[in-house]
Design a protein around this motif. Sequence first.
Motif, short mmCIF file in Angstrom:
data_model
loop_
_atom_site.label_atom_id
_atom_site.label_comp_id
_atom_site.label_asym_id
_atom_site.label_seq_id
_atom_site.Cartn_x
_atom_site.Cartn_y
_atom_site.Cartn_z
N TYR A 396 15.71 -41.11 7.74
CA TYR A 396 16.34 -41.26 6.43
C TYR A 396 17.04 -42.62 6.31
N LYS A 415 18.65 -40.26 -0.52
CA LYS A 415 18.51 -40.30 0.94
C LYS A 415 19.88 -40.28 1.61
N ASN A 418 20.98 -36.85 1.83
CA ASN A 418 20.32 -36.16 2.97
C ASN A 418 20.94 -36.58 4.29
N THR A 458 12.88 -28.00 6.96
CA THR A 458 13.26 -29.33 6.47
C THR A 458 13.72 -30.21 7.63
#
Length: 598
Positions: A396, A415, A418, A458
């Motif tokens: 990421y 991002k 995340n 994920t």
Amino acid sequence: MSATRSRARNALIVAALTLFIAMVVGVYHLLFERLLHDLRDTEHNALELITSSLRGEIKRFEILGSVLATNRELLQFLRAEPTAESAVHINRKLEEINRSTGALDTYLLDTTGKTIAASNWRKPINFVGENFAYRPYYQLAINGQAGNFFAIGTTSKERGFYVATPVRHGHQPVGVVVIKIRVEHLERLWKEQNRALSLVDANGVIFISTQTNWRLKTLQPLDDQALSSIRETRQYLDAGTLKLLDYTRRDILSPTDTIVEMGSGAGERAVYLQLASAMEEANWTLLLHTRINDVQRIALLGTLAISFGIAGAVIIALAIVYRLRKAKRRLENEQRYRNTLESAIAERTRDLQQTNQELLQTQRKLLQSGRLAAIGRFSAGLSHEISQPLTALHSYISNTQQLISLGRYADAEEKLYNIEHLADRIALIIRQLKIFVRGDELITSPVSVRSAVAEAHTIMQDRIDKADASVEIRFPKGDVHINGDDILLQQLFVNLIANALDATADIETPTVLIGVDAQDEQVTLEVSDNGTGVSESDLPNIFDPFFSTKTMGRGLGLGLTIAQEIVSRFGGEMSASNNASGGARFRVLIPEYRRTTP
């Protein structure tokens, strides 16, 4: 002088023999009394059990009599004018009751003592029409009391217990129901116990006994009053047939225990320990006779053994005096041998102590080596539990840098979100691992299995893509919940998926199958792969801490251990096996969370 010494020696011998004989007699009496005391205790326990059993048998029929006395049909039959049809009905009823209870006879008397119905009504010789007003059991029952009595039947000529109960209309007796109990089966049961038991009435007549030749004999002469009572009640048909038993009391030990001598009828006499148990409710006495021949024989044998022991001790003492010098020389030799042996033992002890010290030093070195090896394995794979989120985090960050350089700030912000999420996850994983280390109490709540699988997928997506693996997830309709912790449940799936990816690293088309099912309030979670599977020798150790089949640096050997610990904290079970088509399969069983409705 010589004659005086001879007389003194003879007097000493006579005194010693007299003392010896007195001692032998005293020992015999002590042994006999001790053995007799033990026998009395044993037989008293047996007599109490037999008395309780007899009372229970009589009580059973008393209860039956009380139940029959309240029977509406019997009461109506007594109060109404009997008809042939009603008589047959009551006779059949008593016949059936008699058959089911195992009684000898069951019959119904009116207020005059006449039998108006009986269970033996079909027999050529039966009680119907007979008058038993002379029996004490009837006289007691018609006056409102329960009547128990033993006698020989004037009609059937059979011995039996009679249990009589008044049949009342209101408070007034209008008849009597009588149950005659068999006595032969009691004698048979007692005889099977190999015991001499007798039941004696108030006049001293033995009316039940396991000894055939004692039955219907008396323990004492009957006076005129007793003979008159027996004749009036026809208890034993002919009082003149009652003979006096060959019976003599030798020693009264207590009010209930007596030593008696009895004849067998064949000219032989035997000595018995007689124990008595009074049955006040019927004015009977239960007697238990036990032969004491064995007690006398054992006491005699014990006395002889002790006497021979004393005589032997005297002989040994004389032999000891003779062998004192020889024993002294032998002891001196043994002492020299003992000193030599003690020196050898001391030397051997020093050798053993030195060897033990060397073993302890070796043990400490081995323990230190084991600790170093464990630390080495731990250091080599410390990142095992957080490597997946760190890998995703790195990816990421790289993507975010590229997006910023391209000016795609909205995508970069996503991002960054995340990245923040993964950073929080790493912190939470560390917090949960600290829970394992400290053993903190786990706070549980309803957790969605579907959400946990999605989160784990994920987190592992980057590794899945790099491995070019296929992950198939099978869920039932709707969601499934367990009572646990969402982060720990996600970590469970992350560990199992990671383990499956490691197992399929050398497979051309790696496949991971995640299955979830819920039945009978049980959630089943399965993660399987198409790798090489687990060898049969490794299966028993697969969940052990630090156990790993991977190369150094590819994990601590803690992934499956932590997974099993998570399942255990959720109150579940985890097992490992191999698929029939190849690959490993890990199954988890956890109780399903069901919301209770008020």
